[in-house]
Enzyme design. Structure first.
Site, mmCIF file in Angstrom:
data_model
loop_
_atom_site.group_PDB
_atom_site.id
_atom_site.type_symbol
_atom_site.label_atom_id
_atom_site.label_comp_id
_atom_site.label_asym_id
_atom_site.label_seq_id
_atom_site.Cartn_x
_atom_site.Cartn_y
_atom_site.Cartn_z
ATOM 1 N N GLN A 291 -14.503 -12.945 -7.115
ATOM 2 C CA GLN A 291 -16.082 -12.035 -7.133
ATOM 3 C C GLN A 291 -17.398 -12.863 -8.242
ATOM 4 O O GLN A 291 -18.499 -12.813 -8.113
ATOM 5 C CB GLN A 291 -16.314 -10.900 -7.223
ATOM 6 C CG GLN A 291 -15.699 -9.667 -5.677
ATOM 7 C CD GLN A 291 -16.114 -10.147 -4.728
ATOM 8 O OE1 GLN A 291 -17.031 -10.806 -4.360
ATOM 9 N NE2 GLN A 291 -15.604 -10.121 -3.925
ATOM 10 N N LYS B 279 -14.964 -17.136 -0.947
ATOM 11 C CA LYS B 279 -16.613 -16.531 -1.014
ATOM 12 C C LYS B 279 -17.306 -17.324 -2.021
ATOM 13 O O LYS B 279 -17.957 -16.785 -2.950
ATOM 14 C CB LYS B 279 -15.636 -15.652 -1.614
ATOM 15 C CG LYS B 279 -15.100 -14.599 -1.777
ATOM 16 C CD LYS B 279 -14.648 -13.101 -2.296
ATOM 17 C CE LYS B 279 -13.143 -12.758 -1.485
ATOM 18 N NZ LYS B 279 -13.896 -12.239 -0.530
ATOM 19 N N CYS C 250 -11.546 -2.267 -0.085
ATOM 20 C CA CYS C 250 -9.959 -2.891 -0.093
ATOM 21 C C CYS C 250 -9.531 -2.370 -2.167
ATOM 22 O O CYS C 250 -9.217 -2.822 -2.911
ATOM 23 C CB CYS C 250 -9.484 -3.391 -0.489
ATOM 24 S SG CYS C 250 -9.103 -4.695 0.977
ATOM 25 N N HIS D 272 -9.268 -4.711 -6.735
ATOM 26 C CA HIS D 272 -9.090 -4.931 -5.681
ATOM 27 C C HIS D 272 -7.879 -5.000 -5.614
ATOM 28 O O HIS D 272 -7.077 -4.486 -6.390
ATOM 29 C CB HIS D 272 -9.205 -6.317 -5.530
ATOM 30 C CG HIS D 272 -9.933 -6.719 -4.337
ATOM 31 N ND1 HIS D 272 -8.166 -6.918 -3.061
ATOM 32 C CD2 HIS D 272 -10.328 -6.629 -3.113
ATOM 33 C CE1 HIS D 272 -8.145 -7.198 -2.225
ATOM 34 N NE2 HIS D 272 -10.099 -7.097 -1.456
ATOM 35 N N ASP E 217 -9.164 -12.441 -12.281
ATOM 36 C CA ASP E 217 -9.132 -12.372 -10.725
ATOM 37 C C ASP E 217 -10.900 -12.583 -10.668
ATOM 38 O O ASP E 217 -11.817 -12.545 -11.186
ATOM 39 C CB ASP E 217 -9.133 -11.082 -10.389
ATOM 40 C CG ASP E 217 -9.661 -11.293 -7.984
ATOM 41 O OD1 ASP E 217 -10.484 -11.735 -7.995
ATOM 42 O OD2 ASP E 217 -9.773 -10.246 -8.322
#
Lengths: 149, 422
Positions: free
Chosen positions: B219, B242, B380, B139, B216
């Site tokens: 997700q 999220k 993104c 991202h 990260d």
């Protein structure tokens, strides 16, 4: 909110998307600008040749959704032969058509641009429709770059 | 916790059944509505998930009964607010199996977590010529902070390429690791492709050379069980919104020894032990990194979201979503003119696709008319789009509250796109 989809995706608009007019680069351009819609990644490169103050020729390249592509195609047809002042008057009228539901519009000035009137029911798509026009304005003003931000 | 437990989720056993999912859907008031005259089919979960009643209740309970600043007052409300705020931190620690709750730093979201590490760890430990390794499927939030730092102090960004399926080329990664590598910062699950990257192997190779790894998990954390100790990572960051929690709150987890060595990222109240005009002594972690009044309601809401997910069970969620994704991928692959982008063997509930005949934005508008919410655009992740030489994709991203019937509705919506655009 959304009105019937067929008001938006009229057959003639889809035809302009499939076969955009003046989708080419100009050999003898006097002005040009690149337009970006950072939200969706649409890009348009617009070139024009001003003869005195008249749009002698205009063409565009780039990629985008059906709305932005058809709008650019219609723009090139509308402004060819027009004075830069008339072209900006068209932009102004076009913008009013997409943003002012009750506006009394000059349909003579709008001509074929009216086929994009359905975009008013889709607020997220207005930027798609005006990208080419912002790019035209930037080209005429000698600014080189336009974004819909 | 006070009234937030009123709507404690029911217990589950065995794989999630259709009845379970129906029951779960009733926890999400927003799902029960018509969009353009059609039942809402919410398939934009990778952008943000909907909020279950217990999360909404925990937030309103705080504002209705306990609103007060944390770590300051000696009065009862402040104590309650502080207890619930810190209970959220402990719930998150348990959820990711962190060794200590002082390693859980509340931030605004994944973007801030990445920026905090770039700004604090990077500025202190990186020198000109040093290298940071990321993947080709990051991202923008795991690209731009390193670029900014790169311009400032002259570090070099190295990018692990991936194959057409969307799987990292691990040999290339291994050959990038060298004595100049200062950090490996990788996305766990790609937001554009769904690929679940082999983080444990990435960590192993980096640690063999003494290089720390940042993950990260924005997700992945809503969809997979995550155990930071088993994973072996050094930093891990994610966003509350999220994972069924509120917006504006997220977490940076980091190993205590690393966090202790890092300078504060922002300064002000809450993060100091003592201030005179000559000198300031910073507070200990996590407070050193939490300057100013934090998002108290957000932290409490996030704690409730974590408890909600635990009650269903992350293994159960992962299995259900995996089956739903496979079903969707099969149906999409069988639809003429649709090209799936991201077909890694190990991937999560992301169905990203491209159609030659229609631009993603037009597809999005037509699907919206059918009540279907999807994301359209570059997500993104413009370098990912460039890798496949496409401007944008349509992305349907799944949650455990989605059903096979909703996938069928999506396919019908795509048929409508084909009717309009050919």
């Amino acid at each position: 909110m959304a009105s019937d989809l067929s008001d938006l995706y009229q057959e003639i608009l889809l035809e302009h998307n499939r076969r955009p007019r003046n989708f080419r680069t100009l050999e003898d351009a006097t002005h040009h600008a690149d337009g970006f819609n950072p939200l969706c990644g649409d890009e348009i490169s617009l070139q024009l040749r001003l003869d005195e103050d008249t749009v002698g020729d205009v063409g565009f390249q780039g990629h985008g959704c059906a709305i932005s592509r058809a709008s650019a195609s219609l723009l090139t047809q509308a402004v060819k032969g027009a004075s830069s002042e008339d072209a900006m008057a068209m932009f102004n009228e076009f913008h009013r058509m997409l943003t002012e539901p009750e506006a009394e519009l000059n349909y003579d000035l709008l001509g074929d641009l009216e086929m994009l009137a359905g975009v008013i029911a889709y607020p997220t798509r207005i930027k798609c429709a005006v990208l080419a026009w912002h790019t035209l304005k930037a080209a005429m003003d000698g600014e080189g770059i336009a974004t819909t931000e | 916790m006070t009234a937030a437990t009123v709507n404690a989720p029911a217990s589950f056993s065995g794989p999630l059944t259709n009845d379970d999912v129906e029951r779960i859907r009733r926890d999400f008031p927003v799902l029960d509505q018509l969009i353009n005259g059609k039942p809402l089919v919410y398939l934009d979960n990778a952008a943000t998930t909907q909020k279950p009643r217990p999360v909404i209740d925990a937030i309103s309970n705080y504002y209705l009964h306990n609103n007060s600043n944390v770590h300051r007052g000696v009065h009862t409300l402040s104590q309650r607010a502080t207890d619930d705020y810190e209970a959220g931190r402990e719930a998150i620690r348990r959820f990711i199996n962190a060794p200590d709750s002082s390693e859980i730093i509340y931030v605004r979201g994944t973007t801030e977590g990445l920026n905090l590490v770039a700004s604090s760890y990077g500025r202190k430990f990186f020198r000109a010529g040093d290298e940071v390794i990321i993947t080709g499927m990051e991202h923008h939030s795991n690209i731009v902070p390193w670029q900014i730092l790169g311009k400032e102090i002259g570090i070099r960004l190295r990018v692990i390429p991936f194959n057409d399926q969307g799987e990292l080329l691990m040999d290339e990664y291994e050959s990038m690791l060298n004595e100049r590598t200062r950090l490996v910062s990788v996305v766990h699950q790609s937001n554009a492709l769904g690929t679940i990257n082999p983080v444990s192997s990435i960590v192993e190779l980096a640690h063999a050379r003494g290089i720390p790894v940042m993950v990260d998990a924005a997700q992945s954390i809503p969809h997979l069980p995550i155990d930071v100790q088993a994973m072996g990572a050094d930093f891990l960051t994610f966003s509350g919104h999220k994972m069924y929690g509120p917006t504006g709150i997220g977490v940076l987890w980091g190993r205590a020894d690393l966090l202790n060595d890092m300078p504060p990222y922002q300064s002000g109240g809450e993060m100091i032990r003592s201030v005179t005009y000559e000198e300031t002594i910073y507070s200990v972690i996590p407070h050193k990194f939490e300057a100013g009044t934090p998002d108290i309601a957000g932290a409490i809401g996030l704690g409730a979201a974590v408890e909600y997910l635990e009650a269903i069970g992350m293994d159960r969620i992962a299995a259900y979503e995996q089956a739903l994704m496979r079903y969707g991928a099969e149906r999409l692959a069988a639809t003429e003119g649709v090209r799936l982008i991201g077909t890694a063997e190990n991937r999560g509930g992301i169905l990203s696709f491209y159609m030659e005949s229609a631009h993603a934005h037009d597809i999005g508008t037509i699907l919206d008319a059918e009540g279907i919410a999807v994301r359209t655009g570059h997500h993104c992740a413009q370098p990912v789009m460039a890798r496949y030489e496409i401007p944008a994709t349509v992305r349907a991203s799944l949650s455990f509250y989605n059903t096979t019937e909703e996938i069928d509705t999506l396919i019908k919506g795509i048929d409508r796109v084909i009717e309009v655009f050919g």
